[in-house]
Structures are given as C-alpha cells and as structure tokens.
Design an enzyme around this catalytic site. Sequence first.
Site, PDB file in Angstrom:
ATOM      1  N   GLU A 451       0.849  -1.190   0.000  1.00  0.00           N
ATOM      2  CA  GLU A 451       0.000   0.000   0.000  1.00  0.00           C
ATOM      3  C   GLU A 451       0.890   1.246   0.000  1.00  0.00           C
ATOM      4  OE1 GLU A 451      -2.022  -0.929   3.623  1.00  0.00           O
ATOM      5  OE2 GLU A 451      -2.751  -2.774   2.721  1.00  0.00           O
ATOM      6  N   LEU A 480      -5.848  -2.320  -0.994  1.00  0.00           N
ATOM      7  CA  LEU A 480      -5.700  -2.289   0.463  1.00  0.00           C
ATOM      8  C   LEU A 480      -6.194  -3.618   1.049  1.00  0.00           C
ATOM      9  CD1 LEU A 480      -6.894   0.765   2.609  1.00  0.00           C
ATOM     10  CD2 LEU A 480      -6.264  -1.463   3.505  1.00  0.00           C
ATOM     11  N   GLU A 482      -4.121  -6.859   3.050  1.00  0.00           N
ATOM     12  CA  GLU A 482      -2.846  -7.508   3.385  1.00  0.00           C
ATOM     13  C   GLU A 482      -2.815  -8.964   2.933  1.00  0.00           C
ATOM     14  OE1 GLU A 482      -4.368  -5.299   5.306  1.00  0.00           O
ATOM     15  OE2 GLU A 482      -2.825  -3.747   5.264  1.00  0.00           O
ATOM     16  N   GLN A 504       2.153  -2.227   5.844  1.00  0.00           N
ATOM     17  CA  GLN A 504       2.331  -0.833   6.242  1.00  0.00           C
ATOM     18  C   GLN A 504       2.637  -0.659   7.731  1.00  0.00           C
ATOM     19  OE1 GLN A 504      -0.923   2.124   5.247  1.00  0.00           O
ATOM     20  NE2 GLN A 504       0.528   2.463   3.590  1.00  0.00           N
ATOM     21  N   TYR A 508      -1.104  -4.520  11.236  1.00  0.00           N
ATOM     22  CA  TYR A 508      -1.927  -4.936  10.101  1.00  0.00           C
ATOM     23  C   TYR A 508      -1.419  -6.215   9.454  1.00  0.00           C
ATOM     24  CZ  TYR A 508      -3.344  -0.174  10.957  1.00  0.00           C
ATOM     25  OH  TYR A 508      -3.763   0.972  11.575  1.00  0.00           O
ATOM     26  N   HIS A 553      -0.222   1.926  15.338  1.00  0.00           N
ATOM     27  CA  HIS A 553       0.993   2.414  14.688  1.00  0.00           C
ATOM     28  C   HIS A 553       2.223   2.188  15.556  1.00  0.00           C
ATOM     29  CE1 HIS A 553      -2.475   4.605  13.032  1.00  0.00           C
ATOM     30  NE2 HIS A 553      -1.885   4.248  11.910  1.00  0.00           N
TER      31      HIS A 553
END
Length: 761
Positions: A451, A480, A482, A504, A508, A553
Amino acid sequence: MPVTEAVGWPANMEACHSGGIDLSRKPHEVPMTTPADLDQHFIQTVGGLPGGPARPDGAAPVRPGSSLTGDTLLAIFDAQAQSRHLDYAARWMQQQGRGFYTISSAGHEGNAAVAAALRPSDPALLHYRSGAFYCARAQQVTGVDPVVGVLLGVAASADEPIAGGRHKVIGSAELSVIPTTSTIASHLPRGVGLALGIGRAVKLKVDCRWPRDAVTVVSFGDASVNHSTAVGAINAACYTAYQGIPVPLLLVCEDNGIGISVPTPRGWVAATYRDRPGLEYLAADGCDPVAAYDAAVTAAATARMKRRPVFLHLSMVRFLGHAGSDAESAYRSSAELAADLDRDPLVATAATAVESGLLTPGEAVARYVAIGGLVHEAAEQALGSRPLDSAAEVMAALAPRHPDRVAERFRRAPSWGQEPASPEPVTLAQAVNLALAELMSVEPGMCVFGEDVGRKGGVYGVTKGLQRRFGPARVFDTLLDEQSILGLALGGGLAGLLPVPEIQYLAYLHNAADQIRGEAATQQFFSSGQFRNPMVVRVAGLAYQKGFGGHFHNDNAVGALRDIPGLVLACPSRPDDAAAMLRTCVAAAAVDGSVCVFLEPIALYHTRDLHNDGDGGWLAPYPRPDAHVPLGRARTYGEGRDLTIVTFGNGLRMSLRVGRRLAIRGIGARVVDLRWLAPLPAEDVLHEARATGRVLIVDETRRTGGVAEGIVTALVDAGYRGTIARVTSEDSFVPLGQAADAVLLDEPTIEKTAVDLVQAG
Ligand SMILES: Cc1ncc(C[n+]2csc(CCOP(=O)(O)OP(=O)(O)O)c2C)c(N)n1
Ligand SMILES: [Mg+2]
C-alpha cells in the site's frame, strides 16, 4: 459374494466410518451412504443399463454440439474410477491401522473434466476433493502414478512423492499441482498471485517454470467461498482485471451445497459471483461429464485467450460424509442422500459411455472393477510403506540454509564490490531505500509492492524514487488488503520472482498472518522443497513514535512471528546493519527460498542522534557493497566486563545511552544487538553472557510471548549458570499520547535494573 469383494475390498467397508466402529447400521437411524452402498449402486445401476448403439469412433463427440470425444470421456471415466476407489482404499487402510486421512472426493469426480479441459502445464491449486482432477491430470504426463502417490500420502509414508508423508496433500511437481493446506480458501490469494506472477516473470525475463500462456486453476468448496480469504482473493482478481491488467485465472467452485453440516443457501454462490465486475461466470452440472467438460473448455479458453478471471461454478454431490468420522445421518435426510446417489457422477459418465456405444454395460462395470483391483493392490503395498520416523527427516524440508552460497552471492553480484551507494552517513530509512535500489539493480525478478509504496514512496519515504527508477512493473501500489498483498508474494515467488512486499504497520500483519504462518512458511515443508515461495516481507513496526500514537501504529508484539518454524525474522536497529541484513534476506530468499520478515523500527527510521542533539550518533556510513550479516549472528558494542545487555531494535539505542551513563557510574556494560529475532543468535549471546556472568535482557516487546522469553530459555538450555534479569514492556496494547510511556519499557527502568543487578553481586 458381496459386491465389495468383487472389486477387491472386504465386505465390511461400512464399518470404516468412525475408525472401525460401525456407526452406519443402527436400526433407529437413517442409513448413511457407505463405500459398499456406492459400490453396489454403481455396479447394479450401470450393469442394468440398456445397451447402446454400435461402437462409435472414439474421436467423435459423445453428444451433438459437445466437444467431448469418446476417447476423452473414457479417460475421464478412468480417472473418476481411480479416484472413487482411492476413497474406498483410504477407509480400508484406516481400518488396517495405516490410513490417516479419509476426506474423500466421492461425488466430486466431475472435476476430472476440468483437468481434461486444461493443459498439464497449467498450475493447479486444488480443493481437497479434487482427487479425480489429479488422476485425470496424471494421464496427461508420463511417469506419474497418481494411485501410488495418493495412497502413500494416506499412509503418511516417507516415500510419498510430494510431501514426503508430512501431510496428505494433492500435489506433484511434474503435474504442476501445488500442494494446498487444510485451511480452506487460504490458497486463493496465492492462486491470484501466481496468475499475475507468471505474466510478470515473463515480462521481466525471469526464469519461470510455467509457460507464458498458462492458466492458473484454483478449486474450492461452496462454503469456502464465504471465507474472507476467498472473498478477498476473488475481489483482488476482479479489481485487477477491472483495470485491464491480465489475470489468467480459473476459479472452480465445487458446489456440493453444504459445508460439513451447514447448507449453503440455495442460489447464494451464483447470486454472489454471477455479476462481479471483471469476472466471467459460467455454471454447469458437475455431475454430467459432458456439461462439465464443455463448460470447463469454454472457461479455460476464456481465461487463456482473454486473460481474464473466470468463475466456473460446478454443482456436485458429496458422498461418504465430510470425512471418515462424520456421521452425516445426524444432519441429512435419507431423501437427500438418495437424491445425491441418483446424481452419482461416476454412474453418469459410465451411462454416457454406454449410451454412446463406447462401452457395453458389462464392459463399464468390468473396467470399474479392474481399476478397483489395481488400487487395492497398491493400497496393500502402501500398508507396508516406510513411515517418517525422525524429527530430522520431518524437518529436512522446513527451511534449507546454505550460508556459503548466500555469501558467495555477494562476491559475485556484478555491481557490488565497487563504491558504496552513498558517500554520506545515512539514516535507517535511507539505508533501506538505498539497499532496495541496489538489490533491485542486481536481482531482475525483485519486485517491491504494497500500500502506498509506489507513487508516494511509502508512508515514511522508505521506497521513495524506486518506482521512477525501476518502473511500475517492479514497484507498484496494491489494493488495500494484506492477505492479497501476501498472496501476490506467495504466487510471485512460485513464478520465479523475488517478492519484497510491504505491510504498512505491524498491527496490520495480524489480519493476514495465516498467509505467512500457514502458507508461506509451509510451502517447502509440504512439498519437500519442490515448490518454494521466496520472499522478504518488509514490515514497519515497533513503538516509540513521538507524536503519532496508539496501538496500531506502535504495535510491539512479535509473538505471532517468533514461533513460525523456519521463518527468518530480522530486526535491524542501525542503518548499516539494515542495509547489510536486507542483502542477506534477499540472498537467502533467492538461494534457499527463505521466507523472511524484515521488521523495521519506525521510531528509528529518521533518527540521527544517539546521546545528544546533533551528535549524529545514529547515522552510519552506508556499508561496503560486499558487506552482509550472516543469518543468526549478533553484534556486540563495547567490552564491559560487569554486565551484558542483550537487546534489539529500539532497545539497542536505549541500551547504548544507558550504557554510557552506567560507565560514568563505574559499571562496564557490553551491549549485544541480536539483529535476528529468529533464528536467535544463541551462540553469540551465550558467548557474551559468559564474558560477564550477568545478563540483562532489554526487550521492548511484551512481557508475555516477547523476545526475552526466548533469550532466557536459550541461555538456560545452553547451560549458562550466571545471573539473568529482564526488563520488558507491559502486557498491554499501546495507548494514545503520553500514556504510551506508562506501558513501554524506558531508559530509567533499564538503568535501575542494571545497577541493581551489578550491585547484587
Ligand atoms: C479456515 C478453516 N476453518 C474451518 C475449517 C474446517 N473445515 C474443513 S472443511 C470445512 C467445510 C468446507 O465446506 P466446502 O467449502 O463447502 O467444501 P466441501 O467439504 O463441502 O467440499 C470446514 C468448516 C478449515 N479447514 N479451515
Ligand atoms: Mg461444500
């Protein structure tokens, strides 16, 4: 004489349904269809058919308007009969104590017609009920005996030709049948990746084991189409075809109307896939050999000529329950079972042969009985076959490693051995970027995708400029999803490419983890190394991002990767190591087909300093072109004799900072950067641990399932008798904002624990 004896099987075959306990004949229950019932039904029904016309030319169509010739019909019949008898044999072998797999293909034998409509060089990833497809394909290649292979698989024999007895899979390198796993639908993303990968390999002039006009065929059941993996993969095929990109893929849904005990709503599969953008849809009665063959021919031609994905929907029946232990009388009525029996595809093929005069009823029965006799002979031999008997033999195909050949690759690479790519010291992100470019320039099959990796150059700029330099065929944005990204890598690797997909964020990876755990990592294991899917999965991960927070994140959990047999898990911390380790991973993928996960600590991507603002201590010279890091080798900083700090990732930077403060307090620490989280550099850690007799493990991952657990265990296992302590992050998800600091390992904790450890003596 009971009919089952006529074909060479013992008469008590029905007792096989639960490993020898007769579930099938309890008077209060609806009777189940047993092998003996099926056998008897075939012999009586076909034996009682009226004779047909005079024997026709085998090259003529068996029905007006059909392209199915008499010769092909007979070949289909033989494959179907082989498959049916293999199902009986599996149950009989289970009764003999040497059969470990009883999921049958009975009722699905129409799939033989699909094989007949394809070429043996079309790669196939098959449903577990596609046994007759396999037998039919074996007719197209000399030297492969499907009967012996399947039965050795049932017996879990070391002599089984594809999986070496590690599982009963349908597979053969010679037949281009790639083994699939038991996880339903998990092979579909790979199938899409392979359909795309073959074309891409041809375009990039990379060696590919399949011809440029190959059609990839993937089969699966009707319940399986609902799995998110199937939905995602078919969506990825449609999404790609919708953009005009060629996807020569044949999706075959073997629809028996049920998934174990749960009926598929009538019409659901057709309603779902009839009108999908980019997808051609065809349906046929899979129990009728003529209809199935004609539809398969059209489907294969469409996929091959138009290079579009085609969904071939074949209606089928299921005999003998889901598997040997399944008492289907608990959830299906006798009327349903009887209706299925009326549609027996083997009877239908025999009847077509009789109707068209190819066989007399007696010849059809005799042909079936003769095939049964041969299968029975092979089953008896399989009973005495050699089982797998050592861990070494089981694991031989897991993850081959040839470090010498990996190292040799660096010496031989044409552009290497000259000047480094950057004269200036670089950050970790720059080092990865330069290394990707360098590797792409020497590996023609290497493709970088994920992505936002193309035009944008990645969320953190790590792939910046690569698309411009190497073109969109080698560096591209994906949809998008995985699972589909990893599927592209799985199929691309099979096709001869060297895929470097990007996930990313680490969080994920987890919704697609099976594509690594169940698919990528098992490919060599279940094919004895005859198929491999080299890949280097780049994953941006770990915590400590300033001002950009939250769990998703800053995910610091690597437990789901650490226990995958054979997986290489790299975690570079320093820019120079990042480049050198990426070289190693790409070379290991190319040489050994290794599956590597390259975990890049996001918080260190653009870090420049180590101790003080502006010191540039986290920059590093880009490594000499021939430098690489052997798999499983750690790197030690300093020679302190009081304490060994074992760490990795962000922990290295924290530990080096703490180490300097410890030195001021008179404590000499050496800091070991693991670099590889799997395989762990156990020998290096032991060596450094013994040098001080005190080990502090600095582990930024969670306390439970984190890396420290493996280090402690490795030290204890190796007989280390010194002191060990560990500091880790909490068993928590990482919250947003400053609260993250409350659960993540920090420098004060490291320092205090280090001092306590040394002062304790
Ligand atoms: C991901 C996954 N979940 C559950 C199972 C257990 N399971 C095996 S087969 C099956 C039903 C599959 O039905 P269908 O796709 O219709 O194939 P059929 O057996 O009817 O040919 C299930 C639930 C599995 N193998 N994989
Ligand atoms: Mg089904």
